[in-house]
Each structure stands twice: as structure tokens, then as C-alpha cells.
Design a protein around this motif. Structure first.
Motif, PDB file in Angstrom:
ATOM      1  N   GLU A 207       0.752  -1.182  -0.036  1.00 11.10           N
ATOM      2  CA  GLU A 207      -0.001   0.059   0.148  1.00 11.10           C
ATOM      3  C   GLU A 207       0.697   1.165  -0.085  1.00 11.10           C
ATOM      4  O   GLU A 207       0.541   2.176  -0.588  1.00 11.10           O
ATOM      5  CB  GLU A 207      -0.887  -0.127   1.183  1.00 11.10           C
ATOM      6  CG  GLU A 207      -2.122  -0.728   1.341  1.00 11.10           C
ATOM      7  CD  GLU A 207      -2.965  -0.866   2.249  1.00 11.10           C
ATOM      8  OE1 GLU A 207      -4.108  -1.192   2.284  1.00 11.10           O
ATOM      9  OE2 GLU A 207      -2.534  -0.181   3.423  1.00 11.10           O
ATOM     10  N   ASN A 210       2.595   1.723  -3.486  1.00 12.48           N
ATOM     11  CA  ASN A 210       1.747   2.396  -4.402  1.00 12.48           C
ATOM     12  C   ASN A 210       1.601   4.005  -4.206  1.00 12.48           C
ATOM     13  O   ASN A 210       1.941   4.604  -5.000  1.00 12.48           O
ATOM     14  CB  ASN A 210       0.267   1.850  -4.340  1.00 12.48           C
ATOM     15  CG  ASN A 210       0.229   0.616  -5.140  1.00 12.48           C
ATOM     16  OD1 ASN A 210       0.137   0.827  -6.275  1.00 12.48           O
ATOM     17  ND2 ASN A 210       0.479  -0.558  -4.646  1.00 12.48           N
ATOM     18  N   PHE A 211       1.442   4.270  -2.732  1.00 11.15           N
ATOM     19  CA  PHE A 211       0.950   5.623  -2.578  1.00 11.15           C
ATOM     20  C   PHE A 211       2.375   6.387  -2.880  1.00 11.15           C
ATOM     21  O   PHE A 211       2.400   7.423  -3.101  1.00 11.15           O
ATOM     22  CB  PHE A 211       0.942   5.637  -0.821  1.00 11.15           C
ATOM     23  CG  PHE A 211       0.705   6.784  -0.229  1.00 11.15           C
ATOM     24  CD1 PHE A 211      -0.476   7.780  -0.792  1.00 11.15           C
ATOM     25  CD2 PHE A 211       1.420   7.389   0.841  1.00 11.15           C
ATOM     26  CE1 PHE A 211      -0.309   9.019  -0.055  1.00 11.15           C
ATOM     27  CE2 PHE A 211       1.202   8.625   1.523  1.00 11.15           C
ATOM     28  CZ  PHE A 211       0.403   9.377   1.063  1.00 11.15           C
ATOM     29  N   ARG A 214       2.877   7.147  -6.407  1.00  8.06           N
ATOM     30  CA  ARG A 214       1.893   8.285  -6.766  1.00  8.06           C
ATOM     31  C   ARG A 214       2.360   9.432  -6.461  1.00  8.06           C
ATOM     32  O   ARG A 214       2.591  10.265  -7.483  1.00  8.06           O
ATOM     33  CB  ARG A 214       0.679   8.119  -6.020  1.00  8.06           C
ATOM     34  CG  ARG A 214      -0.367   8.961  -6.472  1.00  8.06           C
ATOM     35  CD  ARG A 214      -1.757   8.879  -5.717  1.00  8.06           C
ATOM     36  NE  ARG A 214      -2.451  10.168  -5.751  1.00  8.06           N
ATOM     37  CZ  ARG A 214      -3.026  10.554  -6.745  1.00  8.06           C
ATOM     38  NH1 ARG A 214      -3.401   9.728  -7.824  1.00  8.06           N
ATOM     39  NH2 ARG A 214      -3.882  11.904  -6.616  1.00  8.06           N
ATOM     40  N   LEU A 410       0.794  13.275   2.565  1.00  7.44           N
ATOM     41  CA  LEU A 410      -0.751  12.859   2.484  1.00  7.44           C
ATOM     42  C   LEU A 410      -1.460  14.240   1.548  1.00  7.44           C
ATOM     43  O   LEU A 410      -2.205  14.211   0.540  1.00  7.44           O
ATOM     44  CB  LEU A 410      -1.501  12.949   3.616  1.00  7.44           C
ATOM     45  CG  LEU A 410      -3.040  12.153   3.709  1.00  7.44           C
ATOM     46  CD1 LEU A 410      -2.898  11.054   2.991  1.00  7.44           C
ATOM     47  CD2 LEU A 410      -3.377  12.171   5.045  1.00  7.44           C
ATOM     48  N   SER A 413      -0.443  13.763  -2.069  1.00  2.70           N
ATOM     49  CA  SER A 413      -1.362  12.960  -2.831  1.00  2.70           C
ATOM     50  C   SER A 413      -2.526  13.448  -2.807  1.00  2.70           C
ATOM     51  O   SER A 413      -3.449  13.210  -3.980  1.00  2.70           O
ATOM     52  CB  SER A 413      -1.342  11.604  -1.978  1.00  2.70           C
ATOM     53  OG  SER A 413      -2.294  10.715  -2.392  1.00  2.70           O
ATOM     54  N   PRO A 616      -5.607   8.033  -0.410  1.00  2.69           N
ATOM     55  CA  PRO A 616      -5.235   6.790  -0.242  1.00  2.69           C
ATOM     56  C   PRO A 616      -6.403   5.814   0.714  1.00  2.69           C
ATOM     57  O   PRO A 616      -6.694   6.334   1.593  1.00  2.69           O
ATOM     58  CB  PRO A 616      -3.776   6.729   0.148  1.00  2.69           C
ATOM     59  CG  PRO A 616      -3.857   7.950   1.236  1.00  2.69           C
ATOM     60  CD  PRO A 616      -4.597   9.015   0.599  1.00  2.69           C
ATOM     61  N   ASN A 617      -6.261   4.692  -0.075  1.00  2.00           N
ATOM     62  CA  ASN A 617      -7.193   3.584   0.550  1.00  2.00           C
ATOM     63  C   ASN A 617      -6.316   2.804   1.468  1.00  2.00           C
ATOM     64  O   ASN A 617      -5.959   1.685   0.872  1.00  2.00           O
ATOM     65  CB  ASN A 617      -8.097   3.146  -0.489  1.00  2.00           C
ATOM     66  CG  ASN A 617      -9.117   2.297   0.193  1.00  2.00           C
ATOM     67  OD1 ASN A 617      -9.389   2.166   1.178  1.00  2.00           O
ATOM     68  ND2 ASN A 617      -9.820   1.457  -0.697  1.00  2.00           N
ATOM     69  N   PHE A 618      -6.007   3.114   2.367  1.00  4.37           N
ATOM     70  CA  PHE A 618      -5.280   2.280   3.047  1.00  4.37           C
ATOM     71  C   PHE A 618      -6.041   1.140   3.993  1.00  4.37           C
ATOM     72  O   PHE A 618      -6.762   1.641   4.967  1.00  4.37           O
ATOM     73  CB  PHE A 618      -4.507   3.169   4.116  1.00  4.37           C
ATOM     74  CG  PHE A 618      -3.345   3.852   3.776  1.00  4.37           C
ATOM     75  CD1 PHE A 618      -2.509   3.575   2.477  1.00  4.37           C
ATOM     76  CD2 PHE A 618      -3.169   5.123   4.251  1.00  4.37           C
ATOM     77  CE1 PHE A 618      -1.566   4.347   1.851  1.00  4.37           C
ATOM     78  CE2 PHE A 618      -1.857   5.948   3.677  1.00  4.37           C
ATOM     79  CZ  PHE A 618      -1.243   5.571   2.608  1.00  4.37           C
ATOM     80  N   THR A 658      -3.953   5.631 -12.622  1.00  7.14           N
ATOM     81  CA  THR A 658      -4.820   6.424 -11.348  1.00  7.14           C
ATOM     82  C   THR A 658      -4.614   7.951 -11.444  1.00  7.14           C
ATOM     83  O   THR A 658      -5.354   8.417 -10.650  1.00  7.14           O
ATOM     84  CB  THR A 658      -4.589   5.788 -10.284  1.00  7.14           C
ATOM     85  OG1 THR A 658      -3.197   6.024  -9.721  1.00  7.14           O
ATOM     86  CG2 THR A 658      -4.504   4.171 -10.125  1.00  7.14           C
TER      87      THR A 658
END
Ligand code: ADP
Ligand code: MG
Length: 665
Positions: A207, A210-211, A214, A410, A413, A616-618, A658
Motif C-alpha cells: 500500500e 503504491n502511495f 503516486r 498526504l 497525494s 489513499p485507501n489504506f 490512476t
């Protein structure tokens, strides 16, 4: 390849139900991880400590009693025996269990002894014969019973189906991470806590990688857009600052400097201005707007709500009326004829500053010379809306404002901006809002506090989690609270507000409250952002546990905005388990600290809303707790981008897909 329906246990009905959970294939099924785990371990009474969760086997030692406290709130109590000790057990909203609780029956209770060892508050209760020790995965797949889910998954695992590895092999080796098929088994059937921990670590790693990727990609593509050089009149801005009735705080000055440095350069500004509620972001934005107008460009200011747009309009007009600047307000309230007029004025550049809601991004609106876009409470807008507004000018400079301070990674993102200015200190003379937790069972206490404020001609907000009563929970609604307050206060001073009202109705209610005509406003969180009512000195938040910490802090920011001593009451049910979490607000007033704690407790998806790009969908990683792992993945992400091997490229491409708000070609 085997189909899902060929797995034993998956009949037609189950297959349909699985589809409702987006499970269409064997692969999907293997990736349908448990929502959580329960570690079932029985403790013994003599080892139990106060306020610590424990699971005990007890014998029912008396007939259970049921109390109906109020709608949707019941209490069941019974006497329990463990060894030689007898104590009371209480469990809420499980009155239906009373039928199966016979005297001498063995049950397992999970919960805490709160104040003494005579009273146990249980959060869970199962019959001993149904209790299984160990690490129990919990799938929570709606209408599919847990037992069935476990059986299907087990059957699937027995097929030895191999999943394709998605993370580059050399990274797995470097960090000694287990490969995907190993973790799939550990996740569904953990042998031990360590086994599970290893698998979870790998999921967190994925995760965060990926973050990080991005973020790196945004950074890489962010720095290349140019804008026209804008020659603004700095002495005019200075003159304006000197005319202000207050001095800018140090943080405001610094933020202003950072913004002006951006404006001066031909690199497109893409800056996020973060500052706690009431820290004075608006005036900083206003300085930027003034500069851009002095350079003969237009400024668009977009706010998420009508109320906020209007408020900005009034503030801007008030400050800038002596400067010959034309300011227009464009919202859904403006009638079609007037709208056409305003649009024409904008096209002819007779309007310098346009303030509004979504109305600013409608297709028939063309700006003559848009030089700066300011977006307030910007996480409330989607990427698409932001993009449209950006594209209405020739690469206008962009200033985003947010009252929920968040960690830099954060912010990058979510806001796609790596330039961040922070206003941490509050203007001088602000008093802290006295914050207290009160029991919903004891509202009389609040009524007398309200009366004291009313005597001083001050005003009060009531915030409720719902508009109307709901069958799903026992939260207070605006409707219910209004009726409740009617029994204690004069109807003339009460008013209410919620998102289902028409704009016209909302405006009327707010105007009356602004002008101190009504004294108590009962509202949903629609008042959360930006509303500034001078005499408001008290806020009561009903069922405060229904809200996140950052949101509660934001709401509380509606009061204590001047030198009035203000009070915030967080009302919760006496037995609410969230009391401890809510209590954080009693001792914390720094929005940065509070938002970090909220992120740690709930994650970005809950704090900012799951359905937005960039958030982000953690499911496993925690942006605050896993800071160290995040810095590892950042380094790996950088290397991946540098690295041109096939696997790395494939991985990067997946992320680029994405990043839809960028033209990455
Ligand atoms: P927010 O950051 O929540 O948007 P505002 O810009 O609305 O905060 O500012 C809150 C209030 O503080 C406003 O009434 C504003 O006029 C006032 N204010 C802003 N800066 C200062 C300052 N440096 N000193 C005193 N008051 C200030
Ligand atoms: Mg604001």
C-alpha cells in the motif's frame, strides 16, 4: 482456469451474493481478505485488571433483566459466577440474548471491569459451546454467513491456485517480504500472530509503495508548467497591509511571502495553504488576490458552499471597497438574467474578482484573463472540478486552502501540491474554547449553561449527526433536538438548518442568526466550514462520538473566534465506548495534533471521505504509525522510477493510470 462456481460451496445463490461484494473470480475470492481478526483467548478472573479487555468463562447465576432505556438503547444485566466470585454483567442492545441465557449455562463474556470487580460491562457474549480459541478471521460479507465464507475460502486454498506476483521481486528480496501466495494463506488461515504480522507487513508495504509512487510521479510532473509573468503592484499590497486594523501574525507573513515568491516566478503556483480554523487564511488569500488584480488579471475564488461563498464575498467587498476593484458573486441563487449580466462582465474583464460555488466552472463561463484560482476547503471538490477551473485560464496560479492540517505526504497525494504553507499560530487575544464532555442523559446541565449565555445576548449552536430520526442508530436528529429544545426555550429564538433545505431557506435562517435575531441554531454539519458569527459563544455537539476528531475540531472552530470566552459541550451517551477518543478534544486545541491523532485512529479514507481521488485507501497501513515504512517505500519508489526494467515499468504504469488529473504523455 477454474471458475468460481466450480468451487464446492459456491452454488448459484452464493455466487450472486459474492458478486455483490465484487467477487467474480477465484482471484477475487483469494483477495477477499478478512475485515478483521478476533483473537479469542480465555483469561482467568484472578488475572483480570480494571479497564482492560478480557474474555472470561462464566456461569449464568441469575435470571437476566432487560431495561429499555430509550429508543434503540437497551440494557441486559445478569449475575455471573466465576469460581467462587459472583458479579454483575451488563451488555447493551443485546436484549434478545435473554432467551438463551439459562441459569447455570456456561457463556464467554468479553469486556471490561470498569470501576470495580463487581460490575462487568460486556461488548460481546457467546455461549461457551460456540466459542473457539485462536486467531479468528472475520469476513463480514453481508448476507453470506461467516461459516460458509470460511468453507469456500478453505476449499479454494486447497486448490493450490497460484496468484501472479505484483510487486517487483527484487524489492521483496531486499526487504525479505513473503511472496504473494504465501501471504494469501497466512491471511486466511494465520498459524500464529507472527505469521499474520509478516503478511500484514507485506500488505502495508504494498500500500505504501503504491502511495509513494503516486507522490513521486506527481512531484516529477508537477514542476514543468509555466505561467505568464504577472507584474503586480507591491506598494499597493503594502499599503493595504498597513491599513489593516491588526498586524499579520508571523505565520501569516511567512505564508504571504511564500505565495508572493511563487507569484513572482513564471513557474505555475500550485500551493496549499494550511491553517487551523480561525488562523486567518482568508486575509492571506486576499493579499494574493489583490496583487493579481493589480497586475491586471482576474481572480476566481471557489468555495464549497453557498454560505461560505457569500461570506467570502462580504469579507472581500468589505476590505477592498476603497480600491476600485469589482467583485462579483456567482452562485445558484443568482437569477438567469442577472447571471448573463455577470458572465458578460467577466468576459469583458469588468469584474476583477469572481467569488462563487460550483457555478464558477460552468461551461458557458469564460474568463477574460484568469490569473489566479483560489479554492477554499478544497478537499470538498473533486479532482475533475478543480481541473476544469484550472483550465479556464492560461495556466493560472493556484492557491488551495484547507483547514484540516495534514502530513506533507498526504497533502501531496490529495492536493497534488508539494508546496505547502502553514499557519500555525492564532491571532493574538483568542481564548481557548472550554471543552467539556457531558452525558446526553443530563441535558439539564447544558440548558442552564445556555441560559447564562442567552443573558449575555450570546448565541448557541447545536450540532446533530442526523436530519431526521433513523432506525439504524439512536443519534439525535435536528428534528428531534429542535422539538426537545422547544420545551425549554422560546420558539422565537430557535432555528434549524440542514442540507436538505432550499438555498433560499438556508439563507433566511443564516441571516437571522448572523443578525442575532435567533439565538439558538440547530444544525447538521453544514455549518462545519467557514461560518463566522460574532456572538456565537457556545456549541453543543449531540452524539459527538458520531464524528471524527478533525471534524469535531473544525466544528468547534465556529466558536471562540474572537475574545468571547466560548464553551463546547460534547454530548455522548453515558456508556459510550468512544468517550476516551472524544476526550482528546478536551485537552488538545492544536489542529495539527488533532488531525494527526484522527488519522492515526481512523485513516485518511475516514477523515477525508473515501470516494475522492488522491485519498489513499489504506486498509492496512497507517500514515502516522507507519512513518518509518513510508520512508522506505519512498526511497523504493524513487528507485523504481529511475529503474527501467520491465517489472518496474509495469508497476509504474499501473499507478500512472490512476493519476487521471494529469496529462502524462
Ligand atoms: P480561517 O483561517 O478560518 O479562514 P479567517 O481568515 O476567517 O480564518 O480569520 C478569522 C478571523 O480572524 C477573522 O475575523 C479575521 O478578520 C481575523 N484575523 C485574521 N488575521 C488576524 C490577525 N493577524 N490579527 C487579528 N485578527 C485576525
Ligand atoms: Mg476560511
Amino acid at each position: 482456469m477454474l471458475k468460481l462456481t466450480e468451487i464446492s460451496g459456491v452454488g448459484k445463490i452464493t455466487f450472486e451474493k459474492l458478486k455483490n461484494h465484487s467477487i467474480y473470480s477465484i482471484e477475487d475470492l483469494l483477495y477477499a481478505f478478512p475485515k478483521k481478526y478476533k483473537i479469542n483467548k480465555l483469561d482467568s478472573l484472578d488475572k483480570a485488571k480494571l479497564n482492560q479487555e478480557t474474555s472470561l468463562t462464566v456461569k449464568v447465576n441469575g435470571k437476566p433483566k432487560i431495561y429499555f432505556i430509550r429508543k434503540n438503547l437497551t440494557k441486559l444485566t445478569f449475575k455471573a459466577l466465576s469460581g467462587k466470585k459472583i458479579f454483575n454483567v451488563t451488555i447493551f442492545n443485546r436484549h434478545f440474548l435473554s432467551k438463551s441465557l439459562f441459569i447455570n449455562q456456561n457463556v464467554v463474556i468479553t469486556g471490561k471491569f470498569k470501576n470495580n470487580f463487581d460490575n462487568f460491562t460486556a461488548s460481546d457474549l457467546v455461549l461457551k459451546k460456540n466459542y473457539q480459541e485462536g486467531i479468528i478471521p472475520i469476513y463480514n460479507l453481508g448476507y453470506i454467513p461467516e461459516g460458509r465464507v470460511k468453507k469456500i475460502i478453505n476449499n479454494t486454498l486447497n486448490l493450490s491456485y497460484r496468484l501472479e506476483e505484483t510487486t517487483p521481486k527484487y524489492l521483496l528480496e531486499k526487504h525479505k517480504l513473503p511472496e504473494i501466495n504465501t501471504i494469501i494463506t497466512s491471511i486466511h488461515k494465520p498459524k500464529s500472530k507472527t505469521d499474520l504480522a509478516k503478511a500484514l507487513y507485506r500488505l502495508k508495504y504494498d500500500e505504501l509503495l503504491n502511495f509513494s509512487l503516486r507522490i513521486e510521479l506527481i512531484n516529477e510532473y508537477n514542476n514543468n508548467t509555466r505561467t505568464e509573468l504577472k507584474k503586480y503592484n507591491i506598494s499597493l499590497v503594502r499599503e493595504f497591509i498597513n491599513s489593516l486594523p491588526f498586524e499579520l501574525t508571523q505565520d501569516q507573513k511567512q505564508a504571504t511571502n511564500e505565495i508572493f515568491k511563487d507569484l513572482k516566478s513564471t513557474k505555475q503556483m500550485n500551493r496549499l495553504l494550511q491553517g487551523d480554523v480561525g488562523s486567518g487564511k482568508t486575509i492571506v488569500a486576499l493579499l494574493a488576490a489583490l496583487a493579481i488584480v493589480s497586475a491586471d488579471y482576474q481572480v476566481a475564488i471557489m468555495a464549497p458552499t453557498l454560505v461560505l461563498a457569500k461570506q467570502h464575498f462580504l469579507v472581500f467587498k468589505n476590505y477592498l471597497h476603497d480600491f476600485g476593484i469589482n467583485i462579483a458573486l456567482l452562485t445558484s441563487e443568482v437569477n438567469p438574467k442577472k447571471r448573463v449580466e455577470i458572465i458578460n462582465e467577466i468576459e469583458n474583464q469588468n469584474v476583477n474578482i469572481i467569488i462563487g460555488t460550483h457555478a464558477l466552472i460552468q461551461t458557458d463561463l469564460n474568463y477574460q484573463k484568469l490569473g489566479l484560482v483560489i479554492i477554499d476547503e478544497q478537499h470538498r471538490f473533486g479532482v475533475e472540478q478543480r481541473k476544469i477551473l484550472r483550465e479556464k485560464g492560461l495556466n493560472p496560479d493556484i492557491l488551495l486552502m484547507s483547514a484540516t492540517p495534514i502530513p506533507r505526504s498526504l497533502a501531496i497525494s490529495i492536493f497534488e501540491s508539494s508546496d505547502i504553507s502553514q499557519i500555525k499560530e492564532k491571532p493574538a487575544g483568542r481564548q481557548t474554547v472550554k471543552t467539556e464532555i457531558v452525558n446526553l442523559e443530563n441535558l439539564n446541565y447544558i440548558y442552564s449553561a445556555i441560559n447564562k449565555e442567552l443573558e449575555k445576548n450570546h448565541q448557541i449552536y447545536f450540532i446533530c449527526p442526523l436530519i431526521n430520526e433513523s432506525d439504524n442508530n439512536n443519534y439525535y436528529s435536528v428534528n428531534e433536538t429542535y422539538n426537545l429544545l422547544l420545551q425549554h426555550f422560546d420558539e422565537k429564538i430557535l432555528s434549524y438548518l440542514h442540507g436538505k433545505m432550499t438555498d433560499e431557506e438556508k439563507t433566511k435562517v443564516l441571516d437571522d442568526f448572523y443578525s442575532n435575531k435567533t439565538k439558538i441554531l440547530i444544525s447538521t454539519t453544514v455549518i462545519e466550514v467557514g461560518i463566522d458569527v460574532e456572538k456565537a459563544s457556545m456549541m453543543v455537539i449531540m452524539n459527538a462520538n458520531a464524528f471524527g476528531l478533525a471534524q469535531l475540531h473544525q466544528l468547534r472552530g465556529r466558536i471562540g473566534r474572537n475574545n468571547l470566552q466560548s464553551y463546547c459541550y460534547l454530548a455522548v451517551d453515558e456508556e459510550n465506548e468512544q468517550k476516551e477518543r472524544i476526550n482528546i478534544l478536551k485537552n488538545h486545541y492544536d489542529g495539527f495534533e488533532i488531525s494527526e491523532m484522527d488519522l492515526k485512529l481512523r485513516g485518511p479514507g475516514e477523515v477525508f471521505g473515501k470516494n475522492q481521488a488522491g485519498i489513499p485507501n489504506f486498509n492496512y497501513a497507517n500514515i502516522i504509525e507507519d512513518k518509518q515504512l513510508l520512508s522506505i517505500t519512498k526511497a523504493d519508489a524513487k528507485a523504481l522510477i529511475r529503474n527501467n526494467d520491465y517489472q518496474a515499468k509495469k508497476f509504474t504504469e499501473k499507478i500512472i493510470k490512476t493519476l487521471d488529473s494529469y496529462n502524462l504523455d
